[in-house]
Design a protein around this motif. Sequence first.
Motif, PDB file in Angstrom:
ATOM      1  N   THR A   4       0.838  -1.201   0.000  1.00  0.00           N
ATOM      2  CA  THR A   4       0.000   0.000   0.000  1.00  0.00           C
ATOM      3  C   THR A   4       0.872   1.251   0.000  1.00  0.00           C
ATOM      4  O   THR A   4       0.609   2.206  -0.739  1.00  0.00           O
ATOM      5  CB  THR A   4      -0.933   0.001   1.232  1.00  0.00           C
ATOM      6  OG1 THR A   4      -1.693  -1.206   1.232  1.00  0.00           O
ATOM      7  CG2 THR A   4      -1.871   1.186   1.219  1.00  0.00           C
ATOM      8  N   TYR A   8       1.199   4.153  -2.844  1.00  0.00           N
ATOM      9  CA  TYR A   8       1.062   5.582  -2.537  1.00  0.00           C
ATOM     10  C   TYR A   8       2.243   6.381  -3.089  1.00  0.00           C
ATOM     11  O   TYR A   8       2.066   7.460  -3.654  1.00  0.00           O
ATOM     12  CB  TYR A   8       0.960   5.807  -1.034  1.00  0.00           C
ATOM     13  CG  TYR A   8      -0.358   5.441  -0.409  1.00  0.00           C
ATOM     14  CD1 TYR A   8      -1.478   5.139  -1.172  1.00  0.00           C
ATOM     15  CD2 TYR A   8      -0.497   5.413   0.971  1.00  0.00           C
ATOM     16  CE1 TYR A   8      -2.684   4.819  -0.594  1.00  0.00           C
ATOM     17  CE2 TYR A   8      -1.712   5.091   1.573  1.00  0.00           C
ATOM     18  CZ  TYR A   8      -2.799   4.792   0.780  1.00  0.00           C
ATOM     19  OH  TYR A   8      -3.993   4.481   1.364  1.00  0.00           O
ATOM     20  N   ALA A  65      -3.555  15.144  -3.178  1.00  0.00           N
ATOM     21  CA  ALA A  65      -3.348  14.863  -1.752  1.00  0.00           C
ATOM     22  C   ALA A  65      -4.609  14.302  -1.107  1.00  0.00           C
ATOM     23  O   ALA A  65      -4.548  13.331  -0.344  1.00  0.00           O
ATOM     24  CB  ALA A  65      -2.897  16.127  -1.034  1.00  0.00           C
ATOM     25  N   LEU A  66      -5.763  14.880  -1.412  1.00  0.00           N
ATOM     26  CA  LEU A  66      -7.017  14.394  -0.828  1.00  0.00           C
ATOM     27  C   LEU A  66      -7.369  12.993  -1.327  1.00  0.00           C
ATOM     28  O   LEU A  66      -7.912  12.183  -0.585  1.00  0.00           O
ATOM     29  CB  LEU A  66      -8.165  15.349  -1.147  1.00  0.00           C
ATOM     30  CG  LEU A  66      -8.174  16.663  -0.377  1.00  0.00           C
ATOM     31  CD1 LEU A  66      -9.258  17.581  -0.921  1.00  0.00           C
ATOM     32  CD2 LEU A  66      -8.378  16.414   1.104  1.00  0.00           C
ATOM     33  N   TYR A  67      -7.042  12.723  -2.581  1.00  0.00           N
ATOM     34  CA  TYR A  67      -7.396  11.443  -3.189  1.00  0.00           C
ATOM     35  C   TYR A  67      -6.401  10.340  -2.832  1.00  0.00           C
ATOM     36  O   TYR A  67      -6.583   9.195  -3.191  1.00  0.00           O
ATOM     37  CB  TYR A  67      -7.502  11.609  -4.706  1.00  0.00           C
ATOM     38  CG  TYR A  67      -8.301  10.531  -5.379  1.00  0.00           C
ATOM     39  CD1 TYR A  67      -9.640  10.316  -5.060  1.00  0.00           C
ATOM     40  CD2 TYR A  67      -7.737   9.715  -6.342  1.00  0.00           C
ATOM     41  CE1 TYR A  67     -10.377   9.323  -5.672  1.00  0.00           C
ATOM     42  CE2 TYR A  67      -8.462   8.726  -6.972  1.00  0.00           C
ATOM     43  CZ  TYR A  67      -9.784   8.532  -6.627  1.00  0.00           C
ATOM     44  OH  TYR A  67     -10.503   7.547  -7.229  1.00  0.00           O
ATOM     45  N   LEU A  68      -5.342  10.688  -2.119  1.00  0.00           N
ATOM     46  CA  LEU A  68      -4.344   9.702  -1.713  1.00  0.00           C
ATOM     47  C   LEU A  68      -4.929   8.660  -0.774  1.00  0.00           C
ATOM     48  O   LEU A  68      -4.579   7.484  -0.842  1.00  0.00           O
ATOM     49  CB  LEU A  68      -3.165  10.409  -1.028  1.00  0.00           C
ATOM     50  CG  LEU A  68      -2.046   9.529  -0.485  1.00  0.00           C
ATOM     51  CD1 LEU A  68      -1.351   8.811  -1.628  1.00  0.00           C
ATOM     52  CD2 LEU A  68      -1.056  10.380   0.274  1.00  0.00           C
ATOM     53  N   ASN A  69      -5.834   9.075   0.055  1.00  0.00           N
ATOM     54  CA  ASN A  69      -6.420   8.175   1.048  1.00  0.00           C
ATOM     55  C   ASN A  69      -7.125   7.012   0.366  1.00  0.00           C
ATOM     56  O   ASN A  69      -7.948   7.196  -0.514  1.00  0.00           O
ATOM     57  CB  ASN A  69      -7.416   8.951   1.914  1.00  0.00           C
ATOM     58  CG  ASN A  69      -7.948   8.132   3.060  1.00  0.00           C
ATOM     59  OD1 ASN A  69      -7.379   7.114   3.416  1.00  0.00           O
ATOM     60  ND2 ASN A  69      -9.038   8.582   3.634  1.00  0.00           N
ATOM     61  N   GLY A  70      -6.782   5.806   0.808  1.00  0.00           N
ATOM     62  CA  GLY A  70      -7.429   4.614   0.275  1.00  0.00           C
ATOM     63  C   GLY A  70      -8.035   3.808   1.402  1.00  0.00           C
ATOM     64  O   GLY A  70      -7.533   3.800   2.524  1.00  0.00           O
ATOM     65  N   ASP A  71      -9.124   3.140   1.114  1.00  0.00           N
ATOM     66  CA  ASP A  71      -9.817   2.375   2.145  1.00  0.00           C
ATOM     67  C   ASP A  71      -9.254   0.966   2.309  1.00  0.00           C
ATOM     68  O   ASP A  71      -9.304   0.398   3.387  1.00  0.00           O
ATOM     69  CB  ASP A  71     -11.308   2.286   1.813  1.00  0.00           C
ATOM     70  CG  ASP A  71     -11.961   3.652   1.780  1.00  0.00           C
ATOM     71  OD1 ASP A  71     -11.449   4.568   2.454  1.00  0.00           O
ATOM     72  OD2 ASP A  71     -12.971   3.803   1.081  1.00  0.00           O
ATOM     73  N   THR A  73      -6.398  -2.188   1.997  1.00  0.00           N
ATOM     74  CA  THR A  73      -4.989  -2.557   2.029  1.00  0.00           C
ATOM     75  C   THR A  73      -4.689  -3.353   0.769  1.00  0.00           C
ATOM     76  O   THR A  73      -5.451  -4.237   0.387  1.00  0.00           O
ATOM     77  CB  THR A  73      -4.679  -3.413   3.273  1.00  0.00           C
ATOM     78  OG1 THR A  73      -5.025  -2.655   4.434  1.00  0.00           O
ATOM     79  CG2 THR A  73      -3.219  -3.791   3.324  1.00  0.00           C
ATOM     80  N   LYS A  87      -6.655   5.518  -9.348  1.00  0.00           N
ATOM     81  CA  LYS A  87      -6.262   6.829  -8.833  1.00  0.00           C
ATOM     82  C   LYS A  87      -5.681   7.723  -9.925  1.00  0.00           C
ATOM     83  O   LYS A  87      -6.045   8.895 -10.045  1.00  0.00           O
ATOM     84  CB  LYS A  87      -5.277   6.672  -7.684  1.00  0.00           C
ATOM     85  CG  LYS A  87      -5.920   6.146  -6.413  1.00  0.00           C
ATOM     86  CD  LYS A  87      -4.953   6.195  -5.257  1.00  0.00           C
ATOM     87  CE  LYS A  87      -5.604   5.749  -3.973  1.00  0.00           C
ATOM     88  NZ  LYS A  87      -6.695   6.599  -3.538  1.00  0.00           N
TER      89      LYS A  87
END
Length: 135
Positions: A4, A8, A65-71, A73, A87
């Motif tokens: 993960t 990123y 930066a905001l779209y970096l977050n992933g739910d 693993t 992404k």
Amino acid sequence: MDLTVIAYVIYLLVSIALTVWVARTLSRNGRIFLADVLRGNEKLADAVNHLLVVGFYLVNLGFVALYLNGDDTIADIRGVFEALSTKLGVVLLVLGVMHLGNVFVLNKIRRRGVMEREQMPPVAPQDWVAPSAGA
């Protein structure tokens, strides 16, 4: 190392590189268009071009930066490719929409300027009317 985190890092590197490349390309090629829109005012075209580039960076890098977050693993290499394709695909779509939005607005401004330049000047008076006796 966690897959993960690798996904990123790749996502950030590619997204930032794409954003910088698109911004530079738009800035370099858009300057001529802006000079035309702004009726040859080179200093104003450079200033507007710079402001558009700064805004472009802020919006796109903020989105990245905001779209970096992933739910989820990421468990395997296939997951890395799937996450990156999703992404990066969204980032590319946002870059494209931002570009088309800028071109649309600037073209509207350009058309308005062309219409103003092509309008006929008012016609000089052909005759005059004598004032009325009661005035």
